[in-house]
Scaffold this active site. Sequence first.
Site, PDB file in Angstrom:
ATOM      1  N   HIS A 374       0.798  -1.234   0.000  1.00  0.00           N
ATOM      2  CA  HIS A 374       0.000   0.000   0.000  1.00  0.00           C
ATOM      3  C   HIS A 374       0.821   1.270   0.000  1.00  0.00           C
ATOM      4  CE1 HIS A 374      -3.970  -1.873   0.826  1.00  0.00           C
ATOM      5  NE2 HIS A 374      -3.234  -2.775   1.466  1.00  0.00           N
ATOM      6  N   LYS A 568      -8.386  13.904   4.934  1.00  0.00           N
ATOM      7  CA  LYS A 568      -7.571  12.685   4.920  1.00  0.00           C
ATOM      8  C   LYS A 568      -6.560  12.826   6.047  1.00  0.00           C
ATOM      9  CE  LYS A 568      -6.521  13.785   0.526  1.00  0.00           C
ATOM     10  NZ  LYS A 568      -6.522  12.733  -0.494  1.00  0.00           N
ATOM     11  N   ARG A 569      -5.841  11.725   6.353  1.00  0.00           N
ATOM     12  CA  ARG A 569      -4.800  11.850   7.368  1.00  0.00           C
ATOM     13  C   ARG A 569      -3.841  12.986   7.008  1.00  0.00           C
ATOM     14  NH1 ARG A 569      -4.504   7.942  11.605  1.00  0.00           N
ATOM     15  NH2 ARG A 569      -2.543   8.995  12.053  1.00  0.00           N
ATOM     16  N   LYS A 574       0.944  14.250   1.575  1.00  0.00           N
ATOM     17  CA  LYS A 574      -0.400  14.583   1.078  1.00  0.00           C
ATOM     18  C   LYS A 574      -0.570  16.091   0.866  1.00  0.00           C
ATOM     19  CE  LYS A 574      -2.490  10.576   3.460  1.00  0.00           C
ATOM     20  NZ  LYS A 574      -3.119   9.730   2.422  1.00  0.00           N
ATOM     21  N   THR A 679      -8.463   6.588  -2.047  1.00  0.00           N
ATOM     22  CA  THR A 679      -9.795   6.032  -2.310  1.00  0.00           C
ATOM     23  C   THR A 679     -10.856   7.109  -2.112  1.00  0.00           C
ATOM     24  OG1 THR A 679      -9.625   5.132  -0.075  1.00  0.00           O
ATOM     25  CG2 THR A 679      -9.365   3.592  -1.879  1.00  0.00           C
ATOM     26  N   LYS A 683     -14.556   8.453  -3.988  1.00  0.00           N
ATOM     27  CA  LYS A 683     -15.810   8.757  -3.282  1.00  0.00           C
ATOM     28  C   LYS A 683     -16.322  10.141  -3.668  1.00  0.00           C
ATOM     29  CE  LYS A 683     -14.098   5.845   0.421  1.00  0.00           C
ATOM     30  NZ  LYS A 683     -13.275   5.822   1.650  1.00  0.00           N
TER      31      LYS A 683
HETATM   32  C1  475 Z   1      -2.326   4.529   0.903  1.00  0.00           C
HETATM   33  N1  475 Z   1      -1.199   2.614   6.318  1.00  0.00           N
HETATM   34  C2  475 Z   1      -3.454   4.990   0.004  1.00  0.00           C
HETATM   35  C3  475 Z   1      -4.738   2.981   0.724  1.00  0.00           C
HETATM   36  O1  475 Z   1      -4.733   0.983  -0.567  1.00  0.00           O
HETATM   37  C4  475 Z   1      -4.278   3.795  -0.468  1.00  0.00           C
HETATM   38  C5  475 Z   1       0.992   1.834   7.034  1.00  0.00           C
HETATM   39  C6  475 Z   1       1.774   1.407   8.071  1.00  0.00           C
HETATM   40  C7  475 Z   1       1.250   1.310   9.314  1.00  0.00           C
HETATM   41  C8  475 Z   1      -0.066   1.655   9.507  1.00  0.00           C
HETATM   42  N2  475 Z   1      -0.820   2.088   8.490  1.00  0.00           N
HETATM   43  C9  475 Z   1      -0.326   2.170   7.272  1.00  0.00           C
HETATM   44  C10 475 Z   1      -0.954   2.728   5.007  1.00  0.00           C
HETATM   45  O2  475 Z   1       0.090   2.449   4.503  1.00  0.00           O
HETATM   46  C11 475 Z   1      -2.072   3.189   4.200  1.00  0.00           C
HETATM   47  O3  475 Z   1      -3.154   3.517   4.704  1.00  0.00           O
HETATM   48  N3  475 Z   1      -1.867   3.247   2.902  1.00  0.00           N
HETATM   49  C12 475 Z   1      -2.921   3.708   2.024  1.00  0.00           C
HETATM   50  O4  475 Z   1      -3.621   2.592   1.509  1.00  0.00           O
HETATM   51  C13 475 Z   1      -5.490   1.742   0.319  1.00  0.00           C
HETATM   52  O5  475 Z   1      -5.410   4.240  -1.151  1.00  0.00           O
HETATM   53  O6  475 Z   1      -2.917   5.664  -1.094  1.00  0.00           O
HETATM   54  O7  475 Z   1      -1.651   5.631   1.443  1.00  0.00           O
END
Ligand code: 475
Length: 842
Positions: A374, A568-569, A574, A679, A683
């Site tokens: 991700h 968003k976070r 970002k 995502t 939306k």
């Molecule tokens: C991306 N979270 C989005 C979304 O695929 C993408 C990482 C490490 C520890 C805890 N949380 C994380 C992420 O990496 C995360 O939320 N990634 C997101 O995944 C779904 O749409 O671009 O930033």
Amino acid sequence: VEASIPEPQREAWLKNQASGFKGKDQFEKEVVRHVETTLARSMFNCDETAAYAATSLAFRDRLVIEWNRTQQRQTFADSKRVYYLSLEFLMGRALDNAMLNIGEKEVAKSGLSELGFRVEDIIQQEHDAALGNGGLGRLAACFLDSLASLNFPAWGYGLRYRYGIFKQEIIDGYQVEVPDYWLDFNPWEFPRHDVTVDIQFYGNVNKTTDDSGKVTAHWEGGETVRAVAYDVPIPGYATPSTNNLRLWSSQAASGEFDFQKFNSGDYESSVGDQQRAETISAVLYPNDNLDRGKELRLKQQYFWVAASLYDIVRRFKKSKRPWREFPDQVAIQLNDTHPTLAIVELQRILIDLEGLDWDDAWNIVQQTFSYTNHTVLPEALEKWSVGLVQHLLPRHLQIIYDINLFFLQMVERNFPKDREMLSRVSIIEESQPKMVRMAYLAIVGSHKVNGVAELHSDLIRTTIFKDFVTIFGPDKFVNVTNGITPRRWLHQANPGLSSLIASKAGDPEHYLKDLTLLNKIELSVNDPAFRKAWAEVKLANKQRLADYIKSTTGIVVSPKALFDVQVKRIHEYKRQQMNIFGVIFRYLKLKSMSPEERKKVLPRVSIFGGKAAPGYWMAKQIIHLINSVGSVVNNDPDIGDALKVIFLEDYNVSKAEIIIPASDISEHISTAGTEASGTSNMKFVLNGGLIIGTCDGANIEITREIGEENIFLFGNLAEDVDDLRHKNTYGDHKIDPSLDKVFNVIQSGTFGNAQDFQGMVSAVREHGDFYLVSDDFHSYLETQELVDKSYADQELWITKCITSVARMGFFSSDRCINEYAEEIWNVEPLQPDTNNGVGKGE
Ligand code: 475
């Protein structure tokens, strides 16, 4: 003892089968029954909380009946199941979703109204289930909805955190974190005190050799913590299929507390043991896109992974099939690297406990697992120190070393000329201290690895996992572009738009299951009545948000203004900082105008929302600047309605359901190449808002689907980022003149103590501007001007919005789940009407 009822007595059971309410009268009866008996209250003390509880319980009864049937059907069919392992499930509220998916919202509405309540008020009583940080956790929740709606036999496995993501308060412009204790009353979970697994930590490994010379490892000693299952039913939309989300909670393994210690007066330490065990599932780590390598986090991971695998293996063993059939029955998806230890745990079970040969076991493991990446941000890629893994999971470390050894031997055989390859791809990083690279372990132990949008999948193939493409070939690395559930993110969040769409695209039951049917509304793009109704829906959604803003911040915003949203976070990549710098630039421009000129400008409301990780100092500074700019701008009598700056506190799923349908334009402005997919971009467009964004993540596919005339793209491209960064650090870094002006105003103290914002300014001016805020600023401002101009032509704007919504069908998470099922899991849906001998009437 056999738990099932013998044949002769089953007739009595079947005659008395539970059925749940049918129709309004029975619904009311069930609500009253739950108020009076389950809650022990009456019509003289039934407030909205009690009405919520009783309504949920009435719906829960319906859900549970289908849930039991679905599970029986799946067990009986004995077909392949998907297990989605995720440390985060950002579910939001369940009642509205249950009403919608079961198809009884109208019944609830009229029934509750006769009992003296408004369904919307009742729905709002529910506390969000916020067991996630952001995109990754919400994606898991959308996937569960699609898996059930498409009738896939699938289970989610996660942790039952006592505290979800913290609640955010804004006090004097600063973020303050408040614990989120959400389990007070949760009708949606079922404790399974009979489904427990004892999980081992620490200890040591001894090896024994039998007569044939076979060596077996035994992991002994250490401490044990008990995992208790809590099950949550996941209803599909317009299908009886109801899947299971199993969340593990940690408990002391030895019972309530150590009586020996208690009796000998050592009360505190006996309670202490219990509390230490409970700590494992106590709290969700609040970091998004960041890895902090804390021991408790590793404990959480192993606890959850070991309990889940024990459960999966137990279920498989009931079928009495040979082990080689395991991958025909089980597909396990790893949601990021957080559950990667599952790979090692399955290998351990197979070789140490089940006596398989290494190679046979490893084949099964590789065919079973697949891994979703991700993020490419280096600070988010998980690594654990070898010392910590050795201490906590001594046997697993040995297996990791063996996996690495066999893998590197294979690499050496196949690429004998590339000596440096070995150290580059080694699962063990030879640093000080040595680290286990979890992504590499996940790749080596899986048959497929996927990214979440095309650009992102290309990037992982060509950058961070390049060597692995060389080693395993290109077919192992695939793209599955993310999706969102249209049930929650269109029908539930935006009932007005959904019914307007239904007037052209047909029954919601059809287009919510085949979102490509949205394309039918494009035929009405020039229909004046449709366009008028479209504008009215948007205005009503903006009014709803304006009311919410008024009630939570006291600030009055006009629904006629352009609503510009970034929720968003909070993260530097970002680039909320770029947004607020742009807002300051707009403010300065307004200040320089005459009152007459100012009256002519299109009013804008800049809306921000999002949490900063508690330890992320720069993100907190960004929140502080947004709030400080807000208090200056919103109270400046020169400005009036021309500009308002709003920070909405505690952004979460249920707030997103109000905010997203109300946007005219939303910002998805990450530095190119950094946002894997996004995502919320999907939306917003699905809800009739346009996007200002960079060529990043799924913005690219959105552009391809809706047409580039319908999106406001700007900024440098991913392919140029490295060079720009190099120039910013080593070349002559000239910052954008407009941005320089903004910085000077910040530093003059216009928004409070300049020192408070020095970090954000110097990151750009002095520290190489890693996120290219200055490089993209000019293009950003120009594009924002274009947004203003375009919005002034409302007719063209509405055309863009309708056209975009019509073309968004691709982004349903149903499409996405079907791709996983076909390309990665090799599973088939199990239709509820193919009765397989169980279910209704059996
Ligand atoms: C991306 N979270 C989005 C979304 O695929 C993408 C990482 C490490 C520890 C805890 N949380 C994380 C992420 O990496 C995360 O939320 N990634 C997101 O995944 C779904 O749409 O671009 O930033």
